[in-house]
Every structure is written in C-alpha cells, then in structure tokens.
Design an enzyme around this catalytic site. Structure first.
Site, PDB file in Angstrom:
ATOM      1  N   ASP A  17     -16.084 -49.140  53.387  1.00 34.44           N
ATOM      2  CA  ASP A  17     -17.476 -48.707  53.354  1.00 34.44           C
ATOM      3  C   ASP A  17     -18.353 -49.626  52.511  1.00 34.44           C
ATOM      4  O   ASP A  17     -19.387 -50.110  52.986  1.00 34.44           O
ATOM      5  CB  ASP A  17     -17.571 -47.272  52.808  1.00 34.44           C
ATOM      6  CG  ASP A  17     -17.094 -46.236  53.811  1.00 34.44           C
ATOM      7  OD1 ASP A  17     -16.192 -46.569  54.602  1.00 34.44           O
ATOM      8  OD2 ASP A  17     -17.594 -45.108  53.788  1.00 34.44           O
ATOM      9  N   ARG A  96     -17.874 -39.841  37.915  1.00 34.40           N
ATOM     10  CA  ARG A  96     -19.133 -40.345  38.481  1.00 34.40           C
ATOM     11  C   ARG A  96     -20.207 -40.643  37.428  1.00 34.40           C
ATOM     12  O   ARG A  96     -20.846 -41.695  37.479  1.00 34.40           O
ATOM     13  CB  ARG A  96     -19.666 -39.375  39.538  1.00 34.40           C
ATOM     14  CG  ARG A  96     -18.771 -39.233  40.763  1.00 34.40           C
ATOM     15  CD  ARG A  96     -18.241 -40.560  41.254  1.00 34.40           C
ATOM     16  NE  ARG A  96     -17.503 -40.448  42.504  1.00 34.40           N
ATOM     17  CZ  ARG A  96     -16.454 -41.186  42.811  1.00 34.40           C
ATOM     18  NH1 ARG A  96     -15.995 -42.079  41.932  1.00 34.40           N
ATOM     19  NH2 ARG A  96     -15.850 -41.059  43.957  1.00 34.40           N
ATOM     20  N   ASP A 125     -20.694 -36.538  45.761  1.00 35.83           N
ATOM     21  CA  ASP A 125     -20.829 -37.756  44.960  1.00 35.83           C
ATOM     22  C   ASP A 125     -22.219 -38.366  45.025  1.00 35.83           C
ATOM     23  O   ASP A 125     -22.699 -38.956  44.060  1.00 35.83           O
ATOM     24  CB  ASP A 125     -19.778 -38.780  45.381  1.00 35.83           C
ATOM     25  CG  ASP A 125     -18.408 -38.458  44.824  1.00 35.83           C
ATOM     26  OD1 ASP A 125     -18.330 -37.638  43.889  1.00 35.83           O
ATOM     27  OD2 ASP A 125     -17.411 -39.018  45.307  1.00 35.83           O
ATOM     28  N   SER A 181      -8.628 -39.962  53.445  1.00 42.00           N
ATOM     29  CA  SER A 181      -9.256 -40.873  52.484  1.00 42.00           C
ATOM     30  C   SER A 181      -8.817 -40.496  51.078  1.00 42.00           C
ATOM     31  O   SER A 181      -8.473 -39.344  50.807  1.00 42.00           O
ATOM     32  CB  SER A 181     -10.787 -40.807  52.588  1.00 42.00           C
ATOM     33  OG  SER A 181     -11.258 -39.541  52.188  1.00 42.00           O
TER      34      SER A 181
END
Length: 416
Positions: A17, A96, A125, A181
């Site tokens: 990505d 994060r 996220d 994932s």
C-alpha cells in the site's frame, strides 16, 4: 507529471500500500519524504530505505522509537490496566500516536505542509493518526489516499494495486492470494481481513508468529518475579536461571520472549470500531499479557478499595480514548495524570508462572501492602470485634427489607 504541490511526509512501511501510495503521490505532484518508525517490528529497514529511494522518495527517515514506545506509551497503559471491551490490550492503538509524533516532528523539521498515510477509510487507524497529527501540529494538512475517490476508485482491490506495482516496478513480496493482513510492533501483532473477515473461520495453522502453540509449548513453566515502582515494572528475574532485566526496553523484549515461548497472549475477538462497525481481529500480545496480570495483582494488594473503584472507572475511559485515537487530547492527558497519581503506592514484587498459554499468580509482597494478616486471619481475632458485624449487617439489610416489603404490597394490590 503534475505541477508541484509541495512536500508531503509519508508514513511508510515498505509494504504494497504505502509503496504504491509513494509513487501515486509523486504522480500527483508532491515531493515525498518517507518516514519509517522502528517500533519493534521485524523489518529490514535498510532494504526499506533503498526501496523508498528507488521509488522516488526525496529523503527517507528511519527513526528508532522502540524505547519511547515502551516508556511513554506502554507503561501508562500498564499503569491503567488498559483493556478495550474487556479483551483488547490496545497494541496498535498505543503505537499510532507514537508514530504520529515522529511523523509530525519530521514534517516540522522539513517544513512540509502535508503528511500522508496508508490507513484505509474503514478503519480506526486513519482516525488515530490524524487526530494525533492535528493535535500536535494544528496547521498540518493530511493526504489520505484511501479516502480520495480518484485513488480508491482506481484501486478497488488488491489486484489493481498489484498491477500498478508491476507497471511501476515496485517490488512487493505480497501476492493476491495473501489470506490476511498483519500489523506488528513491539507490543503485539494483529491479523485481520481476508479469510478472517468471516468470524466463524478459525485462525489457520501457521498464522501466529509471536507465540507458539500452547499445546506444543515447554512442559516446564518459567517462574518470574516482577518488581514494580509506581505501577511500572522496573525489574524482572527468572527464578529458574537467574536471568534479570531492568531497562524498560530489555525488560519488555525479555517478557515477549518468555511469554511467546509458552504461547501466552493470544486473543481472537470481534470488536467495535470507532467508525461504527464491528470487526474481527486476532492479536498476540505476549509481554503485555504478563504485565496486565502482574500489575492487576500488585495494584489490588497496595491500593485502597475506594480509590481503586474510582481508578477502574478512569481506566475504562482511558482505554476507550486510546482506542478511538484521543491520546493527545486534554481529557486523555488529564486521565494519565490521575492514573499516574493513583500509582504512587503500587510498589512491590509479584511472583508468577508462565505455562501452557496462561499466567498464574503465585504470590506477592510489598512495603506498601494494605493487607493485614492478623486482622484477616481466621485463627487470630486481632483488632476486630466479630459482634460488630451484626450491626453492620442489620444496617445494610434495612434497604433490602424495605424494598422487598413494599414490592410485596404492590404485588398484592395488583393481584386483587
């Protein structure tokens, strides 16, 4: 090539990505600086640097924030006994804001007007990254490709991303058949999407990477002694081989190894995302699981009952705020201060056994203990008069007697 739009700092992972996003941002006219945070994930960082530069990144920053992650983010969560919806130890949610802090720091250093990330438009996220970035740098602008129609309509699925990667010479180890994932950091690894989106599907063999199968784990437990000061682990000792660790990062890595060896820290849950949908996630949080149980025990041993009730409420709100991305909010800062204050008496040592997927508490001691062995003993009366319990029970039963007496009258009238 589009006209220059300025400089953007991209939260880069080296995966499919963000590699495609890097090239796409250049196509849109941005000068791209790649930022890769080493937050404890298994990654060939130099290979990622070379890859980003080869794809056209103007600069690449690789920053090791592992120690900061433990001391500034994981430790406050340990103090709080942070747990979202009773099961999730918040591994991704804690990472994060730590990454965002580094991302914003580079953007300010490079005088970049934009930051970009590869978080999807359906997940948590995107919220966590952006709320943190806006809090730390209110003037920053965010480019979120997965929320831009010109991007997500061009790339409706993984196959289109793969075709784009091949067309632009982007080397990616991922294939369209990848069944799920993963996202890893020092605290945990998460698995979602693909075949895991059907919540009845069992995690397939070979999915777990941080912990071994508990059924195949060693037949001998590891017995550990974990010392706490102000609710923070400061030393771990393995009573079997005498191994000790006392620095924050080394201590956490060591607990990851021990817990992983014994298959501790696995959880498979369906949770409520902040954006409004339920999602299925599988997590491995080895060290975090040991510390959750150890801290819970030493806290109960040393903290006043009523203070602990209030603190439990604060912890519940803290966990929700962290999950939803509000780490850098004034209310979360306030909660961290309150929880930190509550941890002053949380001092002592917990002895525990790690074995076959479980953590067993074996004992505890503390100079700040509120446990009075003589007072509680069944063999010694101590400074306690058993007869006083009669009045205590009478007073507490008064409310119950009156409630049920009056309820009986209501029932009798309704029956007439």
């Amino acid at each position: 090539m589009a006209q220059s739009k300025g400089t953007v700092v991209l939260a880069y992972s080296g995966g499919l990505d963000t590699s495609c996003i890097l090239v796409w941002l250049k196509e849109q006219g941005y000068d791209v600086i790649a930022y890769l945070a080493n937050i404890g994930q298994k990654e060939d960082f130099e290979a990622a640097r070379k890859k980003a530069l080869a794809l056209g990144a103007k600069k690449v920053y690789i920053e090791d924030v592992s120690r900061e992650f433990v001391e500034s983010f994981i430790w406050p969560a340990v103090q709080a006994n942070a747990l979202y919806e009773d099961r999730y130890l918040l591994g991704t949610a804690l990472a994060r804001p730590c990454i965002a802090r580094g991302l914003v720091g580079i953007a300010q250093q490079e005088r970049a007007s934009y930051i970009a990330h590869g978080a999807t438009g359906k997940g948590n996220d995107q919220v966590r990254f952006e709320l943190s970035c806006y809090a730390l740098c209110p003037k920053i602008k965010v480019v979120a490709p997965w929320r831009l129609p010109e991007f997500y309509q061009r790339f409706p699925g993984r196959r289109e991303l793969m075709d784009y990667a091949k067309k632009h010479g982007i080397p990616v180890p991922v294939t369209p058949q990848t069944p799920w994932s993963m996202d890893e950091n020092l605290m945990h690894i998460s698995y979602e999407a693909g075949i895991l989106e059907n919540p009845k599907n069992q995690a397939p063999p070979g999915l777990y990477t941080k912990t071994c199968d508990p059924a195949k784990s060693p037949n001998t437990p590891d017995v550990l002694e974990i010392e706490f000061e102000r609710g923070v682990p400061v030393k771990v000792t393995n009573t079997g081989d005498g191994a000790t660790r006392s620095s924050a990062l080394e201590l956490f890595v060591y607990l990851n190894d021990i817990a992983g060896k014994h298959g501790v820290g696995r959880v498979d849950i369906v949770e409520n995302r902040f954006v409004g949908m339920k999602s299925r996630g599988i997590y491995e949080t080895p060290a975090g699981t040991i510390l959750y149980h150890a801290h819970l025990d030493i806290e109960a041993f040393t903290m006043d009952r009523e203070v602990r009730k209030i603190k439990q409420g604060l912890s519940l709100k803290f966990s929700e705020l962290v999950y939803n991305g509000f780490w850098h909010s004034p209310e979360c800062e306030f909660l961290r201060e309150c929880i930190g204050r509550s941890q002053e008496p949380v001092v002592g040592t917990v002895r525990l056994s790690v074995f076959k997927g479980h953590v067993y508490i074996l004992g505890r001691e503390s100079p700040r203990s509120l446990y009075n062995e003589e007072l509680v003993s069944m063999n010694v009366q101590g400074d306690y008069e058993p007869a006083d319990a009669t009045g205590f029970i009478n007073i507490n039963s008064l409310r119950l007697k009156e409630y049920h007496r009056l309820q009986s009258k209501v029932t009798e009238k309704q029956a007439e």
